[in-house]
Design an enzyme around this catalytic site. Structure first.
Site, PDB file in Angstrom:
ATOM      1  N   ASP A   7       0.858  -1.193   0.000  1.00 55.38           N
ATOM      2  CA  ASP A   7       0.000   0.000   0.000  1.00 55.38           C
ATOM      3  C   ASP A   7       0.891   1.238   0.000  1.00 55.38           C
ATOM      4  OD1 ASP A   7      -2.379   1.524   0.085  1.00 55.38           O
ATOM      5  OD2 ASP A   7      -2.147   1.813   2.237  1.00 55.38           O
ATOM      6  N   SER A   8       0.304   2.345  -0.434  1.00 55.44           N
ATOM      7  CA  SER A   8       1.041   3.612  -0.423  1.00 55.44           C
ATOM      8  C   SER A   8       1.392   4.028   1.009  1.00 55.44           C
ATOM      9  CB  SER A   8       0.193   4.695  -1.084  1.00 55.44           C
ATOM     10  OG  SER A   8      -1.053   4.787  -0.424  1.00 55.44           O
ATOM     11  N   TYR A  39      -0.446   8.714  -2.648  1.00 51.32           N
ATOM     12  CA  TYR A  39      -0.309   8.485  -4.082  1.00 51.32           C
ATOM     13  C   TYR A  39      -1.463   9.158  -4.838  1.00 51.32           C
ATOM     14  CZ  TYR A  39       3.190   4.660  -3.726  1.00 51.32           C
ATOM     15  OH  TYR A  39       4.322   3.904  -3.515  1.00 51.32           O
ATOM     16  N   GLY A  40      -2.540   9.398  -4.080  1.00 52.31           N
ATOM     17  CA  GLY A  40      -3.795   9.843  -4.699  1.00 52.31           C
ATOM     18  C   GLY A  40      -3.706  11.107  -5.532  1.00 52.31           C
ATOM     19  N   CYS A  71      -3.583  -0.931  -2.513  1.00 51.78           N
ATOM     20  CA  CYS A  71      -3.842   0.488  -2.780  1.00 51.78           C
ATOM     21  C   CYS A  71      -4.697   0.632  -4.044  1.00 51.78           C
ATOM     22  CB  CYS A  71      -2.507   1.192  -2.971  1.00 51.78           C
ATOM     23  SG  CYS A  71      -2.622   2.916  -3.397  1.00 51.78           S
ATOM     24  N   ASN A  72      -5.829   1.308  -3.916  1.00 50.33           N
ATOM     25  CA  ASN A  72      -6.711   1.483  -5.080  1.00 50.33           C
ATOM     26  C   ASN A  72      -6.076   2.360  -6.142  1.00 50.33           C
ATOM     27  OD1 ASN A  72      -9.776   0.502  -4.569  1.00 50.33           O
ATOM     28  ND2 ASN A  72      -8.712   0.912  -2.672  1.00 50.33           N
ATOM     29  N   THR A  73      -5.379   3.412  -5.694  1.00 51.19           N
ATOM     30  CA  THR A  73      -4.749   4.319  -6.656  1.00 51.19           C
ATOM     31  C   THR A  73      -3.715   3.550  -7.483  1.00 51.19           C
ATOM     32  OG1 THR A  73      -5.009   6.044  -4.978  1.00 51.19           O
ATOM     33  CG2 THR A  73      -3.670   6.581  -6.890  1.00 51.19           C
ATOM     34  N   GLU A 153      -3.776   9.153   8.018  1.00 48.93           N
ATOM     35  CA  GLU A 153      -2.332   8.922   8.237  1.00 48.93           C
ATOM     36  C   GLU A 153      -1.822   9.733   9.435  1.00 48.93           C
ATOM     37  OE1 GLU A 153       0.142   6.985   6.302  1.00 48.93           O
ATOM     38  OE2 GLU A 153      -1.552   5.963   5.416  1.00 48.93           O
ATOM     39  N   CYS A 183     -10.859   3.264  -1.489  1.00 49.68           N
ATOM     40  CA  CYS A 183      -9.516   3.611  -1.010  1.00 49.68           C
ATOM     41  C   CYS A 183      -9.245   2.759   0.223  1.00 49.68           C
ATOM     42  CB  CYS A 183      -9.465   5.098  -0.661  1.00 49.68           C
ATOM     43  SG  CYS A 183      -7.964   5.583   0.183  1.00 49.68           S
ATOM     44  N   THR A 184      -8.068   2.188   0.284  1.00 42.90           N
ATOM     45  CA  THR A 184      -7.740   1.279   1.395  1.00 42.90           C
ATOM     46  C   THR A 184      -7.927   1.920   2.767  1.00 42.90           C
ATOM     47  OG1 THR A 184      -5.479   1.969   0.968  1.00 42.90           O
ATOM     48  CG2 THR A 184      -6.049  -0.286   0.414  1.00 42.90           C
ATOM     49  N   HIS A 185      -7.767   3.227   2.814  1.00 45.79           N
ATOM     50  CA  HIS A 185      -7.824   3.907   4.107  1.00 45.79           C
ATOM     51  C   HIS A 185      -9.250   4.084   4.652  1.00 45.79           C
ATOM     52  CE1 HIS A 185      -3.797   4.811   2.882  1.00 45.79           C
ATOM     53  NE2 HIS A 185      -3.544   5.528   3.964  1.00 45.79           N
TER      54      HIS A 185
HETATM   55  N1  DGL Z   1      -3.892   3.705  -0.501  1.00 48.61           N
HETATM   56  C1  DGL Z   1      -4.472   4.670  -1.406  1.00 48.61           C
HETATM   57  C2  DGL Z   1      -5.684   4.144  -2.100  1.00 48.61           C
HETATM   58  O1  DGL Z   1      -6.202   3.090  -1.749  1.00 48.61           O
HETATM   59  C3  DGL Z   1      -4.867   5.931  -0.733  1.00 48.61           C
HETATM   60  C4  DGL Z   1      -3.781   6.697  -0.121  1.00 48.61           C
HETATM   61  C5  DGL Z   1      -2.994   7.521  -1.074  1.00 48.61           C
HETATM   62  O2  DGL Z   1      -3.504   8.525  -1.607  1.00 48.61           O
HETATM   63  O3  DGL Z   1      -1.859   7.152  -1.251  1.00 48.61           O
HETATM   64  O4  DGL Z   1      -6.128   4.754  -3.025  1.00 48.61           O
END
Ligand code: DGL
Length: 261
Positions: A7-8, A39-40, A71-73, A153, A183-185
């Site tokens: 994940d990011s 990463y978004g 991570c979705n991004t 975060e 988004c994972t978060h």
């Molecule tokens: N982990 C990222 C996601 O699932 C979100 C956090 C990021 O922006 O890096 O999209």
């Protein structure tokens, strides 16, 4: 060999925890790119580069047989290129899986789907494309929620409800019947989100979907599972020791050593 989870940042710990709960027997390595999160808001090229570096590390240094990009991004921006270019050239016999298509499959059971995700995931349009590939009649509404990841975060929960209302209202105005937490978060705010959305809106949260899908995938791919070692271990790797790191890791996994790379 191990299962890698990338994940990011730290949000992917929720997915890692859920996967490990369903399949505790395996050995896991979690890689959180805490130095470069989020990463978004980064470009396609940057997300691909960062993701490729992490995947490469997990294959070469940690001997992973399979990596889940939690991570979705990164799943939206980098997964396809990694599967089509990087893997055939470097690791033909290993696998990299994402979290976006399993959520899209779940969403394809509904009529009007709302998606809350990062700017990058929304801009990639990957969720609507994947859902409409499965069912072109589904209406899809996306809203980027750029403030949520930094709030999580930083361990800052108090402001969440204000921003959740701001981001969710436009989606609820479309009378959605399902909401993807893209988004994972975001599952961290599941309780707060459930209080805001109407009861008839189904929440699609990847921590509830991915473990089952991975289990099914493993059942169909014994060539992968036969390589996996079973010592019930978890290793956490991060690219920066951020302030609330220890707290979050302890909360999800108990006392686990955190390794800086
Ligand atoms: N982990 C990222 C996601 O699932 C979100 C956090 C990021 O922006 O890096 O999209």
């Amino acid at each position: 060999m191990k299962i890698g989870i990338f994940d990011s940042g730290l949000g992917g710990l929720i997915i890692a925890q859920a996967i490990r709960k369903m399949m505790p027997e395996y050995d896991y390595v979690y890689f959180g790119d805490t130095k470069r999160v989020p990463y978004g808001n980064k470009s396609h090229e940057a997300v691909y580069e960062f993701t490729k570096e992490a995947v490469d590390y997990l294959f070469r240094k940690e001997n992973c047989a399979v990596i889940i990009i939690a991570c979705n991004t990164a799943s939206a921006r980098a997964l396809r290129q990694i599967q089509q270019d990087y893997l055939p050239k470097n690791f033909k016999d290993r696998k990299v899986l994402g979290v976006l298509i399993p959520a899209a499959e779940e969403a394809s059971k509904y009529k009007k789907v709302g998606i809350l995700a990062t700017l990058g995931t929304v801009a990639s349009n990957t969720f609507p494309l994947e859902i409409n590939k499965l069912n072109k009649n589904i209406k899809i509404f996306q809203n980027p929620a750029p403030i949520l990841v930094p709030l999580i975060e930083e361990g800052e929960h108090k402001l969440a409800t204000f921003f959740l209302l701001k981001y969710l209202r436009p989606l609820m105005n479309k009378n959605i019947d399902a909401l993807i937490l893209g988004c994972t978060h975001y599952p961290i705010f599941k309780k707060e989100i459930k209080k805001i959305i109407p009861k008839n809106v189904t929440l699609i949260s990847q921590d509830e979907i991915i473990p089952k899908k991975l289990n099914e995938y493993f059942a169909k791919h014994p060539e992968i599972t036969k390589k996996l070692s079973k010592n019930k271990s978890i290793k956490i790797l991060v690219t920066d020791k951020t302030q609330n790191l220890e707290f979050l890791v302890k909360k999800w996994f108990g006392k686990v050593k955190i390794n800086l790379i």
